[in-house]
Write an enzyme that holds these catalytic residues in place. Sequence first.
Site, PDB file in Angstrom:
ATOM      1  N   HIS A  52      16.757  33.078  14.335  1.00  0.00           N
ATOM      2  CA  HIS A  52      18.179  33.228  14.031  1.00  0.00           C
ATOM      3  C   HIS A  52      18.998  32.079  14.616  1.00  0.00           C
ATOM      4  O   HIS A  52      20.201  32.207  14.810  1.00  0.00           O
ATOM      5  CB  HIS A  52      18.712  34.568  14.571  1.00  0.00           C
ATOM      6  CG  HIS A  52      18.014  35.750  14.003  1.00  0.00           C
ATOM      7  ND1 HIS A  52      16.975  36.374  14.650  1.00  0.00           N
ATOM      8  CD2 HIS A  52      18.184  36.408  12.828  1.00  0.00           C
ATOM      9  CE1 HIS A  52      16.534  37.378  13.908  1.00  0.00           C
ATOM     10  NE2 HIS A  52      17.253  37.422  12.798  1.00  0.00           N
TER      11      HIS A  52
ATOM     12  N   GLY B 264       1.563  -2.687 -15.183  1.00  0.00           N
ATOM     13  CA  GLY B 264       2.775  -2.992 -14.438  1.00  0.00           C
ATOM     14  C   GLY B 264       4.039  -2.791 -15.245  1.00  0.00           C
ATOM     15  O   GLY B 264       5.140  -2.744 -14.693  1.00  0.00           O
TER      16      GLY B 264
ATOM     17  N   THR C 239       9.664 -11.337 -12.755  1.00  0.00           N
ATOM     18  CA  THR C 239       8.562 -10.925 -11.891  1.00  0.00           C
ATOM     19  C   THR C 239       7.564 -12.068 -11.783  1.00  0.00           C
ATOM     20  O   THR C 239       7.723 -13.118 -12.413  1.00  0.00           O
ATOM     21  CB  THR C 239       7.832  -9.694 -12.462  1.00  0.00           C
ATOM     22  OG1 THR C 239       7.126 -10.080 -13.657  1.00  0.00           O
ATOM     23  CG2 THR C 239       8.803  -8.562 -12.788  1.00  0.00           C
TER      24      THR C 239
ATOM     25  N   PRO D  50      10.744 -13.886  -5.699  1.00  0.00           N
ATOM     26  CA  PRO D  50       9.742 -14.327  -4.719  1.00  0.00           C
ATOM     27  C   PRO D  50       8.312 -14.197  -5.225  1.00  0.00           C
ATOM     28  O   PRO D  50       7.461 -15.023  -4.900  1.00  0.00           O
ATOM     29  CB  PRO D  50       9.997 -13.421  -3.514  1.00  0.00           C
ATOM     30  CG  PRO D  50      10.720 -12.236  -4.056  1.00  0.00           C
ATOM     31  CD  PRO D  50      11.535 -12.749  -5.194  1.00  0.00           C
ATOM     32  N   GLY D  51       8.033 -13.168  -6.019  1.00  0.00           N
ATOM     33  CA  GLY D  51       6.688 -13.023  -6.559  1.00  0.00           C
ATOM     34  C   GLY D  51       6.326 -14.148  -7.505  1.00  0.00           C
ATOM     35  O   GLY D  51       5.195 -14.654  -7.504  1.00  0.00           O
TER      36      GLY D  51
END
Length: 575
Positions: free
Chosen positions: A221, A486, A494, A557-558
């Site tokens: 409680h 993907g 990408t 960045p990829g």
Amino acid sequence: MTSKKLVNSVAGCADDALAGLVACNPNLQLLQGHRVALRSDLDSLKGRVALLSGGGSGHEPAHAGFIGKGMLTGVIAGAVFTSPAVGSILAAIRAVAQAGTVGTLLIVKNYTGDRLNFGLAREQARAEGIPVEMVVIGDDSAFTVLKKAGRRGLCGTVLIHKVAGALAEAGVGLEEIAKQVNVVAKAMGTLGVSLSSCSVPGSKPTFELSADEVELGLGIHGEAGVRRIKMATADEIVKLMLDHMTNTTNASHVPVQPGSSVVMMVNNLGGLSFLELGIIADATVRSLEGRGVKIARALVGTFMSALEMPGISLTLLLVDEPLLKLIDAETTAAAWPNVAAVSITGRKRSRVAPAEPQEAPDSTAAGGSASKRMALVLERVCSTLLGLEEHLNALDRAAGDGDCGTTHSRAARAIQEWLKEGPPPASPAQLLSKLSVLLLEKMGGSSGALYGLFLTAAAQPLKAKTSLPAWSAAMDAGLEAMQKYGKAAPGDRTMLDSLWAAGQELQAWKSPGADLLQVLTKAVKSAEAAAEATKNMEAGAGRASYISSARLEQPDPGAVAAAAILRAILEVLQS
């Protein structure tokens, strides 16, 4: 400040919750004019004992979730954390009596309000000639010295519902059921722990804990426990709880010893994640078995909560085979778990993983000129990625979680460690396959999965041939796999943009007389240009697709990493 709750009104929340349960369960009915839920097949109970329980709302699925064949006949609910009204309890007793039952057992948690209200209703019903017995359940193992009020009723009450329900279903009489469940109640104990409090709708949290504290031995409680302890690991907290529950100097301990057989109950107090619940369950099993205790059954889930309290309670019930049969007896109660009637202890919990397929011998001598060239290429790729770590992370912060460079560096270090073990395979297909496995295991993230897909698919065309057309086909196969799984396409900002641009140039390798380095040089330049062009693209896949295009002012960045890998390969082949 009061906490937010998804309710229609504070005053009506208990009624709305019970109505929702009944609306979605055709095996239940409401008793008009009362906050009471009953089995919809009451007429089938003629000649048998009825079981009623209840208490304040806020403990769901207790108690209405345990209405059904083999468990409770009905439940009387009060407002949140408030004992139910005497009139409603009496109305429920009358309803089951009118259905032809031969007596009613009231199963009551040991709280003053519940004892008083259920007790008064019992006396009034008996005055009307209705046979009614009452058992008061106190399974709290928190207090080392018993208080005058006795042990509080906690999650172990649900096990009493199950045992009493199985006995009633088997046709056992009222007094005998009461006698047996009183014996069972003395063979169990429960202890709770919570990371913070809960709050009744319309109210503030019932107590406060600092960030490094947890509450041990609290009730259901929102009341404070017996002591506060420092935050610790799941293993440490479970050990502390079990030590407390089984300590023979504790007046409310469970007499568990090496060789004892128990039903183990891990109960979510309402706000704990399923992830944490699984961790606690694992810790409890290991700790009990480490003490030589046999776990006959393990029940893990939410059985008796305290609203949104982020904590757990552990219940241990000593069992023998006759009692275990009652626990295993069939029930239609919606909240009772469908647990296999198999002992947890002694069960084989894992199986041997399938062996990796045997590889064909490397077609080219390991350590030969081709193998050495492969090693040089990989070393250059690794040093390139390590040098780009901070740059790639900086590019990734605009659209992701800023770890692209870290992820690629992790892959580079894994490859470097692998190369220390010996020369790489000279067979291109075997090399790509091994790199795929390595990156899937060590690189992590979406990048690891995408590179793994690419390399696995690219290895297939190279199994039969290693000509320039075969290498071009390998690039095609890798790109196709990346797009298939993907869900990215050229222009989606990408790594695929760089690889796709290179792949288009590598189509020239399929023409007779194509020059390896000339074509590869063009492919690398196209990949670098494509990577640079991604800064003008709107992301269509990956985490960056959820970011406003106005914030995407740098290359992906990829894509930059993929182009850099291709540049490193070219530089070694040119040297």
